[in-house]
Design a protein around this motif. Structure first.
Motif, PDB file in Angstrom:
ATOM      1  N   ARG A  13       1.119  -1.196   0.215  1.00 38.41           N
ATOM      2  CA  ARG A  13       0.282   0.048   0.091  1.00 38.41           C
ATOM      3  C   ARG A  13       0.804   1.452  -0.154  1.00 38.41           C
ATOM      4  O   ARG A  13       0.174   2.014  -0.530  1.00 38.41           O
ATOM      5  N   ILE A  14       1.986   1.684   0.542  1.00 39.01           N
ATOM      6  CA  ILE A  14       2.970   2.227   0.943  1.00 39.01           C
ATOM      7  C   ILE A  14       3.472   2.402  -1.365  1.00 39.01           C
ATOM      8  O   ILE A  14       3.573   3.601  -1.364  1.00 39.01           O
ATOM      9  N   GLN A  15       4.055   1.543  -1.256  1.00 39.57           N
ATOM     10  CA  GLN A  15       4.246   1.181  -2.538  1.00 39.57           C
ATOM     11  C   GLN A  15       3.281   2.115  -3.013  1.00 39.57           C
ATOM     12  O   GLN A  15       3.806   3.193  -4.024  1.00 39.57           O
ATOM     13  N   GLU A  16       2.061   1.965  -3.711  1.00 36.48           N
ATOM     14  CA  GLU A  16       0.941   2.047  -4.476  1.00 36.48           C
ATOM     15  C   GLU A  16       0.442   4.132  -4.582  1.00 36.48           C
ATOM     16  O   GLU A  16       0.802   4.758  -5.283  1.00 36.48           O
ATOM     17  N   ALA A  17       0.819   3.928  -2.922  1.00 34.89           N
ATOM     18  CA  ALA A  17       0.430   5.710  -2.662  1.00 34.89           C
ATOM     19  C   ALA A  17       1.737   6.355  -3.180  1.00 34.89           C
ATOM     20  O   ALA A  17       1.758   7.540  -3.127  1.00 34.89           O
ATOM     21  N   VAL A  18       3.352   5.961  -2.723  1.00 34.65           N
ATOM     22  CA  VAL A  18       3.776   6.458  -3.497  1.00 34.65           C
ATOM     23  C   VAL A  18       4.251   6.880  -4.591  1.00 34.65           C
ATOM     24  O   VAL A  18       4.227   8.102  -5.591  1.00 34.65           O
ATOM     25  N   HIS A  19       3.770   5.811  -5.801  1.00 35.45           N
ATOM     26  CA  HIS A  19       4.138   6.522  -7.318  1.00 35.45           C
ATOM     27  C   HIS A  19       2.733   7.240  -7.689  1.00 35.45           C
ATOM     28  O   HIS A  19       3.338   7.889  -8.854  1.00 35.45           O
ATOM     29  N   GLU A  20       1.410   6.420  -6.709  1.00 39.70           N
ATOM     30  CA  GLU A  20       0.664   7.785  -6.883  1.00 39.70           C
ATOM     31  C   GLU A  20       0.681   9.543  -6.921  1.00 39.70           C
ATOM     32  O   GLU A  20       0.094  10.071  -7.415  1.00 39.70           O
ATOM     33  N   ALA A  21       1.341   9.392  -5.802  1.00 37.00           N
ATOM     34  CA  ALA A  21       2.432  10.703  -5.159  1.00 37.00           C
ATOM     35  C   ALA A  21       3.474  11.328  -6.885  1.00 37.00           C
ATOM     36  O   ALA A  21       3.342  12.647  -6.301  1.00 37.00           O
ATOM     37  N   VAL A  22       3.934  10.744  -6.952  1.00 34.73           N
ATOM     38  CA  VAL A  22       5.335  10.960  -7.745  1.00 34.73           C
ATOM     39  C   VAL A  22       5.301  10.479  -9.198  1.00 34.73           C
ATOM     40  O   VAL A  22       5.304  11.736 -10.032  1.00 34.73           O
ATOM     41  N   GLU A  23       4.448   9.809 -10.285  1.00 30.91           N
ATOM     42  CA  GLU A  23       3.979   9.403 -11.782  1.00 30.91           C
ATOM     43  C   GLU A  23       3.481  10.560 -12.023  1.00 30.91           C
ATOM     44  O   GLU A  23       2.305  11.795 -11.172  1.00 30.91           O
ATOM     45  N   GLY A  24       4.202  11.362 -13.153  1.00 29.24           N
ATOM     46  CA  GLY A  24       3.939  12.232 -14.221  1.00 29.24           C
ATOM     47  C   GLY A  24       4.353  13.745 -13.640  1.00 29.24           C
ATOM     48  O   GLY A  24       4.142  14.594 -14.822  1.00 29.24           O
ATOM     49  N   LEU A  25       4.491  13.762 -12.850  1.00 27.34           N
ATOM     50  CA  LEU A  25       5.143  15.251 -11.756  1.00 27.34           C
ATOM     51  C   LEU A  25       6.949  15.392 -12.179  1.00 27.34           C
ATOM     52  O   LEU A  25       7.529  14.689 -12.452  1.00 27.34           O
ATOM     53  N   THR A  26       6.696  16.281 -12.807  1.00 27.37           N
ATOM     54  CA  THR A  26       8.683  17.429 -13.557  1.00 27.37           C
ATOM     55  C   THR A  26       9.621  17.400 -11.702  1.00 27.37           C
ATOM     56  O   THR A  26       8.673  17.370 -10.910  1.00 27.37           O
ATOM     57  N   GLU A  27      10.577  17.547 -12.523  1.00 30.16           N
ATOM     58  CA  GLU A  27      11.611  17.651 -11.280  1.00 30.16           C
ATOM     59  C   GLU A  27      10.615  18.580 -10.100  1.00 30.16           C
ATOM     60  O   GLU A  27      10.761  19.080  -8.609  1.00 30.16           O
ATOM     61  N   ASP A  28      10.383  20.143 -11.090  1.00 31.05           N
ATOM     62  CA  ASP A  28      10.065  21.718 -10.584  1.00 31.05           C
ATOM     63  C   ASP A  28       9.293  20.831  -9.615  1.00 31.05           C
ATOM     64  O   ASP A  28       9.155  21.650  -8.143  1.00 31.05           O
ATOM     65  N   GLN A  29       7.991  20.344 -10.335  1.00 34.68           N
ATOM     66  CA  GLN A  29       6.934  20.335  -9.015  1.00 34.68           C
ATOM     67  C   GLN A  29       7.227  19.464  -8.445  1.00 34.68           C
ATOM     68  O   GLN A  29       6.646  19.335  -7.036  1.00 34.68           O
ATOM     69  N   LEU A  30       8.058  17.878  -8.355  1.00 34.78           N
ATOM     70  CA  LEU A  30       8.423  17.317  -6.493  1.00 34.78           C
ATOM     71  C   LEU A  30       9.580  18.425  -5.912  1.00 34.78           C
ATOM     72  O   LEU A  30       8.669  18.243  -4.494  1.00 34.78           O
ATOM     73  N   ALA A  31       9.855  19.148  -6.335  1.00 36.43           N
ATOM     74  CA  ALA A  31      10.738  20.270  -5.415  1.00 36.43           C
ATOM     75  C   ALA A  31       9.770  21.510  -5.392  1.00 36.43           C
ATOM     76  O   ALA A  31      10.343  22.070  -4.222  1.00 36.43           O
ATOM     77  N   THR A  32       8.860  21.658  -5.478  1.00 31.13           N
ATOM     78  CA  THR A  32       7.340  22.195  -5.004  1.00 31.13           C
ATOM     79  C   THR A  32       7.036  22.668  -3.748  1.00 31.13           C
ATOM     80  O   THR A  32       6.857  21.634  -2.566  1.00 31.13           O
ATOM     81  N   ARG A  33       7.464  23.297  -2.928  1.00 33.20           N
ATOM     82  CA  ARG A  33       7.680  23.507  -1.501  1.00 33.20           C
ATOM     83  C   ARG A  33       6.219  24.560  -1.721  1.00 33.20           C
ATOM     84  O   ARG A  33       6.008  25.899  -1.629  1.00 33.20           O
ATOM     85  N   ILE A  34       5.202  24.057  -0.840  1.00 34.84           N
ATOM     86  CA  ILE A  34       4.089  24.913   0.009  1.00 34.84           C
ATOM     87  C   ILE A  34       3.517  25.797   0.569  1.00 34.84           C
ATOM     88  O   ILE A  34       3.058  26.787  -0.003  1.00 34.84           O
ATOM     89  N   ASP A  35       4.764  26.084   1.445  1.00 35.79           N
ATOM     90  CA  ASP A  35       4.910  27.909   1.625  1.00 35.79           C
ATOM     91  C   ASP A  35       7.060  27.158   2.189  1.00 35.79           C
ATOM     92  O   ASP A  35       7.262  26.199   1.775  1.00 35.79           O
ATOM     93  N   PRO A  36       7.177  28.378   2.695  1.00 41.80           N
ATOM     94  CA  PRO A  36       8.895  28.635   2.727  1.00 41.80           C
ATOM     95  C   PRO A  36       9.134  27.126   3.111  1.00 41.80           C
ATOM     96  O   PRO A  36      10.991  26.674   2.962  1.00 41.80           O
ATOM     97  N   ASP A  37       8.812  27.124   4.528  1.00 42.16           N
ATOM     98  CA  ASP A  37       9.262  25.502   5.172  1.00 42.16           C
ATOM     99  C   ASP A  37       8.511  24.555   5.023  1.00 42.16           C
ATOM    100  O   ASP A  37       8.899  23.384   5.835  1.00 42.16           O
ATOM    101  N   ALA A  38       7.566  24.197   4.129  1.00 40.83           N
ATOM    102  CA  ALA A  38       7.404  22.991   3.787  1.00 40.83           C
ATOM    103  C   ALA A  38       7.891  21.734   2.928  1.00 40.83           C
ATOM    104  O   ALA A  38       8.434  22.263   2.491  1.00 40.83           O
ATOM    105  N   ASN A  39       7.774  20.916   3.163  1.00 37.76           N
ATOM    106  CA  ASN A  39       7.966  19.709   3.249  1.00 37.76           C
ATOM    107  C   ASN A  39       7.696  19.204   1.164  1.00 37.76           C
ATOM    108  O   ASN A  39       6.716  19.382   0.867  1.00 37.76           O
ATOM    109  N   SER A  40       8.644  19.515   0.413  1.00 39.69           N
ATOM    110  CA  SER A  40       8.132  19.152  -1.083  1.00 39.69           C
ATOM    111  C   SER A  40       8.284  17.690  -1.419  1.00 39.69           C
ATOM    112  O   SER A  40       8.414  16.918  -0.110  1.00 39.69           O
TER     113      SER A  40
END
Length: 168
Positions: A13-40
């Motif tokens: 289930r973790i693997q499924e969730a990880v793939h759903e969160a990551v697949e199809g996103l660009t490196e910039d999207q993956l590095a986006t922080r929704i505020d300056p101290d948030a985790n990407s």
């Protein structure tokens, strides 16, 4: 279902969730922080993968794939040898950048290793002490539940961040 089956299902289930969160996103999207101290997303997935690799290697007395399979070199992050993300500063979180294929390949390698380690686990194995640095000492069962809980939480956070990123 036996203990090993429950563990295999949980880590699946973790693997499924990880793939759903990551697949199809660009490196910039993956590095986006929704505020300056948030985790990407990149940091969350790197961190949950590192924790899984670190904690299972310790529990089963084996090498971490991070070093043994050269993932540390492929990521090229400016962190110390044993870094897992625990206790990192906001600036350090911001340094984690990676393309989706690298994040997923790393996670999938750790996932495959995890399944190899947990498939033979029996009920009796779950009571084995794997860490005496805590009071009470940590059992294999407690360590595995801890990893599953943390990984699912971080995968859910990554999915949330993805939703915000896609709506921007």
């Amino acid at each position: 279902m036996n203990s090993a089956g429950l563990l295999v299902d949980s880590f699946g289930r973790i693997q499924e969730a990880v793939h759903e969160a990551v697949e199809g996103l660009t490196e910039d999207q993956l590095a986006t922080r929704i505020d300056p101290d948030a985790n990407s997303i990149a940091w969350l997935v790197w961190h949950l993968t590192r924790v899984q690799d670190d904690h299972l290697a310790g529990a089963f007395d084996t090498d971490q794939l991070w070093d043994a399979d050269g993932w540390r070199g492929r990521f090229g992050l400016p962190f110390g040898e044993g870094a897992t993300g625990y206790g990192q500063s906001s600036a350090e979180v911001g340094r984690v950048r990676a393309p989706a294929d690298l994040l997923l390949a790393h996670y999938d390698a750790v996932h495959a290793r995890t399944l190899d380690l947990v498939r033979p686990v029996t009920n009796a194995d779950l009571d084995r002490i794997v860490d005496t640095a805590w009071d009470p000492p940590v059992t294999l069962g407690a360590r595995l539940v801890s990893v599953i809980a943390e990984d699912l939480q971080h995968a859910g956070q990554a999915a949330f961040v993805r939703g915000v990123v896609e709506r921007r």
